[in-house]
Design a protein around this motif. Structure first.
Motif, PDB file in Angstrom:
ATOM      1  N   ALA A  53     -71.468 -84.579-120.781  1.00 27.74           N
ATOM      2  CA  ALA A  53     -71.814 -84.354-119.369  1.00 27.74           C
ATOM      3  C   ALA A  53     -71.189 -83.074-118.849  1.00 27.74           C
ATOM      4  CB  ALA A  53     -71.355 -85.540-118.525  1.00 27.74           C
ATOM      5  N   ALA A  54     -69.933 -82.815-119.225  1.00 25.92           N
ATOM      6  CA  ALA A  54     -69.241 -81.608-118.761  1.00 25.92           C
ATOM      7  C   ALA A  54     -69.868 -80.349-119.338  1.00 25.92           C
ATOM      8  CB  ALA A  54     -67.762 -81.679-119.135  1.00 25.92           C
ATOM      9  N   GLY A  55     -70.387 -80.456-120.567  1.00 21.88           N
ATOM     10  CA  GLY A  55     -70.934 -79.264-121.216  1.00 21.88           C
ATOM     11  C   GLY A  55     -72.404 -79.023-120.970  1.00 21.88           C
ATOM     12  N   TRP A  56     -73.188 -80.117-120.839  1.00 21.83           N
ATOM     13  CA  TRP A  56     -74.642 -79.931-120.781  1.00 21.83           C
ATOM     14  C   TRP A  56     -75.348 -80.698-119.660  1.00 21.83           C
ATOM     15  CZ3 TRP A  56     -71.930 -80.410-125.398  1.00 21.83           C
ATOM     16  CH2 TRP A  56     -71.966 -79.302-126.242  1.00 21.83           C
ATOM     17  N   GLY A  57     -74.660 -81.525-118.937  1.00 21.86           N
ATOM     18  CA  GLY A  57     -75.296 -82.177-117.810  1.00 21.86           C
ATOM     19  C   GLY A  57     -75.570 -83.660-118.019  1.00 21.86           C
ATOM     20  N   SER A  58     -76.231 -84.239-117.021  1.00 19.99           N
ATOM     21  CA  SER A  58     -76.382 -85.698-116.959  1.00 19.99           C
ATOM     22  C   SER A  58     -77.402 -86.249-117.960  1.00 19.99           C
ATOM     23  CB  SER A  58     -76.779 -86.117-115.547  1.00 19.99           C
ATOM     24  OG  SER A  58     -77.977 -85.481-115.145  1.00 19.99           O
ATOM     25  N   ARG A  59     -78.473 -85.512-118.248  1.00 22.27           N
ATOM     26  CA  ARG A  59     -79.501 -86.055-119.145  1.00 22.27           C
ATOM     27  C   ARG A  59     -79.001 -86.196-120.580  1.00 22.27           C
ATOM     28  NH1 ARG A  59     -85.213 -83.350-117.001  1.00 22.27           N
ATOM     29  NH2 ARG A  59     -85.135 -84.288-114.909  1.00 22.27           N
ATOM     30  N   PHE A 102     -72.509 -94.215-117.619  1.00 23.21           N
ATOM     31  CA  PHE A 102     -73.509 -93.539-116.772  1.00 23.21           C
ATOM     32  C   PHE A 102     -72.851 -92.943-115.531  1.00 23.21           C
ATOM     33  CE2 PHE A 102     -76.576 -93.622-113.263  1.00 23.21           C
ATOM     34  CZ  PHE A 102     -77.564 -92.799-113.783  1.00 23.21           C
ATOM     35  N   ILE A 103     -72.014 -93.741-114.864  1.00 15.64           N
ATOM     36  CA  ILE A 103     -71.348 -93.251-113.648  1.00 15.64           C
ATOM     37  C   ILE A 103     -70.402 -92.106-113.982  1.00 15.64           C
ATOM     38  CG2 ILE A 103     -69.727 -93.862-111.820  1.00 15.64           C
ATOM     39  CD1 ILE A 103     -70.930 -96.663-111.832  1.00 15.64           C
ATOM     40  N   ALA A 104     -69.637 -92.268-115.064  1.00 22.64           N
ATOM     41  CA  ALA A 104     -68.705 -91.206-115.468  1.00 22.64           C
ATOM     42  C   ALA A 104     -69.455 -89.926-115.788  1.00 22.64           C
ATOM     43  CB  ALA A 104     -67.885 -91.660-116.670  1.00 22.64           C
ATOM     44  N   GLY A 105     -70.602 -90.058-116.445  1.00 23.34           N
ATOM     45  CA  GLY A 105     -71.413 -88.889-116.765  1.00 23.34           C
ATOM     46  C   GLY A 105     -71.924 -88.192-115.518  1.00 23.34           C
ATOM     47  N   GLN A 106     -72.357 -88.981-114.528  1.00 17.29           N
ATOM     48  CA  GLN A 106     -72.842 -88.408-113.273  1.00 17.29           C
ATOM     49  C   GLN A 106     -71.722 -87.668-112.543  1.00 17.29           C
ATOM     50  OE1 GLN A 106     -76.044 -88.419-111.907  1.00 17.29           O
ATOM     51  NE2 GLN A 106     -76.641 -89.153-113.934  1.00 17.29           N
ATOM     52  N   SER A 108     -69.002 -86.389-113.867  1.00 19.65           N
ATOM     53  CA  SER A 108     -68.648 -85.195-114.627  1.00 19.65           C
ATOM     54  C   SER A 108     -69.675 -84.091-114.403  1.00 19.65           C
ATOM     55  CB  SER A 108     -68.555 -85.538-116.111  1.00 19.65           C
ATOM     56  OG  SER A 108     -68.152 -84.414-116.866  1.00 19.65           O
ATOM     57  N   GLU A 109     -70.955 -84.474-114.309  1.00 18.88           N
ATOM     58  CA  GLU A 109     -72.015 -83.501-114.048  1.00 18.88           C
ATOM     59  C   GLU A 109     -71.849 -82.860-112.678  1.00 18.88           C
ATOM     60  OE1 GLU A 109     -75.966 -81.598-113.830  1.00 18.88           O
ATOM     61  OE2 GLU A 109     -74.324 -81.869-115.252  1.00 18.88           O
ATOM     62  N   ARG A 110     -71.518 -83.672-111.677  1.00 18.02           N
ATOM     63  CA  ARG A 110     -71.301 -83.127-110.330  1.00 18.02           C
ATOM     64  C   ARG A 110     -70.127 -82.154-110.318  1.00 18.02           C
ATOM     65  NH1 ARG A 110     -72.012 -88.471-106.375  1.00 18.02           N
ATOM     66  NH2 ARG A 110     -74.194 -88.920-106.944  1.00 18.02           N
ATOM     67  N   SER A 111     -69.066 -82.526-111.027  1.00 21.67           N
ATOM     68  CA  SER A 111     -67.913 -81.636-111.108  1.00 21.67           C
ATOM     69  C   SER A 111     -68.288 -80.327-111.785  1.00 21.67           C
ATOM     70  CB  SER A 111     -66.780 -82.329-111.881  1.00 21.67           C
ATOM     71  OG  SER A 111     -65.687 -81.470-112.047  1.00 21.67           O
ATOM     72  N   ARG A 112     -69.102 -80.417-112.838  1.00 18.76           N
ATOM     73  CA  ARG A 112     -69.546 -79.214-113.550  1.00 18.76           C
ATOM     74  C   ARG A 112     -70.370 -78.320-112.626  1.00 18.76           C
ATOM     75  NH1 ARG A 112     -73.923 -77.314-116.664  1.00 18.76           N
ATOM     76  NH2 ARG A 112     -75.175 -79.059-115.941  1.00 18.76           N
ATOM     77  N   ARG A 113     -71.247 -78.923-111.829  1.00 24.93           N
ATOM     78  CA  ARG A 113     -72.078 -78.140-110.912  1.00 24.93           C
ATOM     79  C   ARG A 113     -71.238 -77.478-109.827  1.00 24.93           C
ATOM     80  NH1 ARG A 113     -77.452 -81.955-109.847  1.00 24.93           N
ATOM     81  NH2 ARG A 113     -78.344 -81.742-111.950  1.00 24.93           N
TER      82      ARG A 113
END
Length: 256
Positions: A53-59, A102-106, A108-113
């Motif tokens: 998630a941190a490297g490539w996003g939520s999908r 799933f929640i952790a990935g979301q 992490s994605e928000r933090s990345r953005r």
């Protein structure tokens, strides 16, 4: 950005990383299955989800979550090597893992953005400051910790890896202006107005800058931080000097 870097950052690479990451975690955990619990394996899968998630996003992270669920069910929850489970509680465990991943990935994605948006904003600010020849700075007075924007480093002829302090700044000020600048700053520390034009001496080159700042005081009236700007006004000063010389020449001719 190089072609390799673009490939690594692509979504396709993220999906590959999701599958390979879960596969690697599965191999490692399966090798020590007798010494760990299914919960430990689930934690390893969760770390893979966060990394993806941190490297490539939520999908891609979502794919890692799905593959992680299948891996846990097949390799770590009884009956082993089957996608069926005797104990209904295992289904609950898998559901908890999937929701958590799933929640952790979301998140992490928000933090990345947010980090990406912050980097883009900082890059835009640096570009705007370079165009305007205007830099900004912040001084933590209590710890003598001075922070410069990229444009200030450029003006002062210093690498961005350098650690600036007030003393280093003062050393860059033209020797003939140094006392004036220090006196103005000391006055600002007691609530005075800081708006001064002075010269810098950078690698033997004389520059003119205008500095403006606001100093924040605590309840006791002690200065705790200063925030300000530095603008390169060398060209303006050169034009003013040329205009003065022209006027003096014209006045000299008029007296003839």
């Amino acid at each position: 950005m190089s072609r390799l870097a673009r490939i690594v950052k692509s979504k396709s690479a993220g999906y590959v990383a999701a599958v390979l990451g879960v596969a690697a975690a599965t191999v490692v955990c399966a090798a020590v299955r007798g010494d760990i619990t299914a919960g430990t394996a689930a934690l390893a899968m969760l770390l893979v989800v966060l990394f993806v998630a941190a490297g490539w996003g939520s999908r891609p992270a979502f794919l890692a979550s799905i593959v992680g669920v299948l891996s846990l069910s097949f390799f770590f929850l009884p009956p082993i090597y089957r996608l069926t489970m005797r104990d209904p509680r295992n289904w609950i465990d898998l559901l908890v893992f999937f929701v958590t991943a799933f929640i952790a990935g979301q998140l992490s994605e928000r933090s990345r953005r947010r980090e990406q948006a912050l980097r883009e904003s900082e890059a835009n600010l640096n570009t705007a400051q370079k165009i305007a020849e205007l830099g900004s700075w912040h001084l933590d007075i209590a710890h003598n910790r001075l922070t410069w924007s990229a444009e200030v480093f450029r003006m002062f002829g210093m690498p961005e890896s350098a650690v600036p302090t007030y003393e280093i700044f003062l050393d860059k000020v033209h020797p003939e202006d140094r006392e004036l600048v220090d006196r103005a700053w000391q006055d600002a520390l007691t609530g005075g107005h800081y708006d001064i034009e002075h010269r810098l001496l950078v690698s033997g080159e004389e520059k003119w800058v205008r500095e403006m700042a606001r100093v924040r005081l605590d309840a006791s009236g002690n200065a705790i931080e200063g925030i300000g700007t530095v603008q390169d006004i060398t060209e303006r000063k050169r034009n003013e000097a040329a205009l003065r010389r022209s006027n003096e020449e014209m006045q000299g001719l008029a007296r003839l």
